[in-house]
Design a protein around this motif. Structure first.
Motif, PDB file in Angstrom:
ATOM      1  N   GLU A  48       7.600   0.163  -5.845  1.00 34.07           N
ATOM      2  CA  GLU A  48       6.322   0.821  -6.119  1.00 34.07           C
ATOM      3  C   GLU A  48       5.296   0.460  -5.042  1.00 34.07           C
ATOM      4  N   ARG A  49       4.547   1.474  -4.617  1.00 35.97           N
ATOM      5  CA  ARG A  49       3.492   1.249  -3.642  1.00 35.97           C
ATOM      6  C   ARG A  49       2.153   1.215  -4.374  1.00 35.97           C
ATOM      7  N   HIS A 105       4.802  -3.770 -11.835  1.00 35.18           N
ATOM      8  CA  HIS A 105       5.023  -2.938 -10.639  1.00 35.18           C
ATOM      9  C   HIS A 105       6.449  -3.155 -10.152  1.00 35.18           C
ATOM     10  N   GLY A 153       5.735  -0.750  -0.289  1.00 35.37           N
ATOM     11  CA  GLY A 153       6.872  -0.492  -1.179  1.00 35.37           C
ATOM     12  C   GLY A 153       8.165  -1.117  -0.684  1.00 35.37           C
TER      13      GLY A 153
END
Ligand code: ADP
Ligand code: MG
Ligand code: MG
Length: 265
Positions: free
Chosen positions: A98-99, A94, A199
């Motif tokens: 990135e959420r 990730h 994020g």
């Protein structure tokens, strides 16, 4: 390629602040392992600390903690042989920014918290909790790794050393002030969860700015960034980010359970 002990080094898996980690193939048995070698030639003190890292992990046996297979020295170079985590780290999976779906993020938190609760019950503080140090195992389970600066609870070490080590973006006020305690891992895990949910890191900027914010600025509410998050979950994360370690959850396992409960509320 280079050979260390029984392992031929085939590929660089990752670099951290202190070490390079290579994929190694056992020359006779064929099995793969991760070989951790420190960058620089080591002072006696550093060698001792590195061996201590190995001993620390060796003493732990938990489904969410990486296993150490051996520790060897060749031509004065000490290296650590670890179980190979074939799917990289959570930082790799990730990338920054990135959420994650809250259910996935909290699933990760539950796994890491179970490892940390076990470490804490063995009087060990990890002190370097962040996605780079969370590896992904064979069955996609999360494995806590890198006990390089872990310390016995109640031990005191110099502020200077504390500040140089670990990662500022995740570091609680008391650790910045040279007094890490078990609750410091909870704060760093909460920073990690904050980052996965929004994020963004709660505190950003230069080192000096980050330090100042950790020490005095309340973390910005998560729902200012992601309005769909449950209020209950925001409250749990913000409590774990309390400046005063005593205002956080008493145990890291409780923090994780409260996250899970808040999500399902
Ligand atoms: P440092 O102490 O320098 O931070 P780490 O032990 O965290 O070193 O390792 C650095 C990187 O190498 C990790 O972030 C990860 O990407 C990779 N790595 C470390 N151990 C393993 C392993 N057992 N299996 C696969 N990759 C690993
Ligand atoms: Mg690391
Ligand atoms: Mg380390």
């Amino acid at each position: 390629g280079r050979q260390l002990g029984n392992y031929r080094l085939t590929q660089l898996l990752g670099k951290g602040g202190f070490a390079e980690v290579y994929l190694g193939d056992h020359v006779r048995l064929g099995m793969k392992a991760a070989i951790k070698v420190l960058h620089t030639s080591l002072s006696e003190e550093e060698t001792r600390a590195f061996q201590q890292e190995a001993q620390m992990i060796a003493a732990l046996s938990h489904p969410h903690i990486i296993r150490v297979l051996d520790f060897e020295v060749q031509d004065g170079i000490p290296f650590l042989i670890l179980d190979y985590a074939p799917n990289g780290s959570l930082r790799h999976k990730h990338p920054r920014g990135e959420r994650l779906a809250p259910s996935l993020a909290i699933d990760y938190v539950m796994q890491i918290a179970s490892a940390l609760q076990y470490a804490h019950d063995h009087q060990l503080i990890h002190r370097d909790i962040k996605p780079e140090n969370m590896l992904i195992g064979n069955r996609d389970e999360i494995l806590l790794s890198d006990f390089g600066i872990a310390t016995a609870a109640h031990s005191t070490s110099s502020m200077n050393t504390e500040m140089m080590m670990g990662t500022l973006a995740y570091m609680p006020p008391e650790q910045l002030q040279g007094k890490p305690r078990k609750e410091s891992d909870q704060y760093a895990l909460a920073v990690t969860l904050y980052q996965w949910l929004t994020g963004e890191l709660p505190f950003q900027g230069s080192s000096t700015e980050m330090i100042a914010q950790h020490l005095t600025k309340p973390a910005p509410p998560l729902r200012d960034k992601v309005s769909s998050l449950p209020v209950e979950l925001e409250q749990v994360v913000l409590r774990a980010l309390a400046k005063d370690p005593k205002a956080r959850y008493r145990q890291i396992q409780e923090f994780a359970t409260m996250c899970d409960t808040a999500l399902k509320a």
